[in-house]
Design an enzyme around this catalytic site. Structure first.
Site, PDB file in Angstrom:
ATOM      1  N   HIS A  37       0.895  -1.477  -0.179  1.00 19.95           N
ATOM      2  CA  HIS A  37      -0.075  -0.202   0.654  1.00 19.95           C
ATOM      3  C   HIS A  37       0.790   1.180  -0.333  1.00 19.95           C
ATOM      4  O   HIS A  37       0.899   2.130  -0.829  1.00 19.95           O
ATOM      5  CB  HIS A  37      -0.640  -0.199   1.720  1.00 19.95           C
ATOM      6  CG  HIS A  37      -2.062  -1.518   1.608  1.00 19.95           C
ATOM      7  ND1 HIS A  37      -2.154  -2.379   2.146  1.00 19.95           N
ATOM      8  CD2 HIS A  37      -2.878  -1.453   0.590  1.00 19.95           C
ATOM      9  CE1 HIS A  37      -3.071  -2.665   2.412  1.00 19.95           C
ATOM     10  NE2 HIS A  37      -3.573  -2.680   1.082  1.00 19.95           N
ATOM     11  N   GLY A 147      -2.631  -2.551  -6.846  1.00 20.43           N
ATOM     12  CA  GLY A 147      -1.546  -3.356  -6.806  1.00 20.43           C
ATOM     13  C   GLY A 147      -1.393  -4.318  -7.678  1.00 20.43           C
ATOM     14  O   GLY A 147      -3.283  -5.127  -8.187  1.00 20.43           O
TER      15      GLY A 147
END
Ligand code: PAF
Length: 282
Positions: A37, A147
């Site tokens: 993150h 991601g």
């Protein structure tokens, strides 16, 4: 950094930022932030004027027997990490704030979900597409960062943005790994100590698959068998799937050519891990 719990307040802020012509980089998460993150936040910081992080464990993307209740949560830690990444706004709504009444409309994902996690988690991507639609309308991002570990999610959101004409640029960012190759995930904390030792075999098996393809193998089956053998011989995890598809369409392939994804899911005692490798094959 401003922490906002209210949908209306976040929307009012987003509108005023947009009116000032500022570019909003948005990182949607379910919290319990890890380096993956933080990489998204760093990238968003570099490419935009304003960075908005959302932390919301979205109940409607979890199945009845999944880990919604035990999904790791730590607001104070997330806030400190977000502050360290110079995030401007942390949007942290409650479930009641996001879903004040049962939904009357939801997004149904029609393609790219009958395989991989979509197959083993029915309804999961409808929940993801619905919350992302809501978050895009609340945060009004210029760019949204995801991601590549959740490669099917990226494929679904690419379709959502295109089909629903969201004026949002999707930025997908490479998988961040531990030193031993294990893909970073909030769920890794649920691995038992022995399983944590075994888990890097997922990535090692993907690298072995890559080497076999580089050595000339162009048929999917020997590659998926190689990966399955390595995982089952070197871990106690139970393989959910090892599959190869075209990307981002996620259609079956008979020949390994063009852009493909080798995707893995393995169940350990308290956690199911996913990993993948994307290859551009000539
Ligand atoms: O990847 C996640 O953490 C979630 O699926 C997302 C994109 C924040 C939607 O709830």
């Amino acid at each position: 950094m401003k922490v906002i719990n209210s949908v209306k307040e976040m929307q009012v802020e987003a509108v005023s930022l947009k009116l000032k012509g500022l570019r909003i980089g948005f990182v949607p998460t379910m919290g319990y932030l890890h380096e993956g993150h933080l990489t998204l936040l760093k990238r968003a910081r570099l490419e935009n004027d304003i960075v908005i992080l959302s932390v919301f464990v979205n109940p409607i993307q979890f199945g009845p027997n999944e880990d919604y209740a035990t999904y790791p949560r730590d607001f104070s830690r997330d806030r400190a990490l977000a502050e360290a990444e110079a995030v401007d706004y942390m949007f942290f709504p409650s479930v009641e704030e996001m879903y004040p009444h049962p939904l009357t409309v939801k997004a149904i994902v029609l393609e790219r979900t009958n395989v991989l996690c979509g197959k083993s988690r029915p309804g999961h991507f409808d929940g993801v597409a619905t919350v992302i639609t809501k978050l895009f309308n609340i945060v009004m991002p210029t760019r949204a960062y995801f991601g590549k570990k959740d490669a099917q999610q990226v494929a679904v959101i690419e379709g959502l943005i295109a089909d629903f004409n969201f004026p949002v640029e999707l930025v997908s960012v490479d998988i961040v790994r531990e030193h031993d190759g294990l893909a970073k995930s909030s769920r890794n904390v649920h691995l038992l100590p022995q399983e944590r030792q075994e888990a890097p075999i997922l990535y090692k098996s993907l690298l072995a698959a890559k080497s076999a393809i580089e050595a000339g193998e162009r048929t999917p089956e020997p590659i998926t068998n190689l990966v399955k053998d390595m995982i089952s011989h070197h871990s106690s995890g139970v393989i959910d799937y090892v599959e190869i598809y075209s990307y981002p369409q996620l259609l079956p392939v008979t020949q390994l050519i063009g852009k493909v994804i080798i995707a893995i899911a393995v169940k350990f005692t308290n956690v199911r891990l996913i990993d993948n490798l994307m290859l551009e094959i000539q």
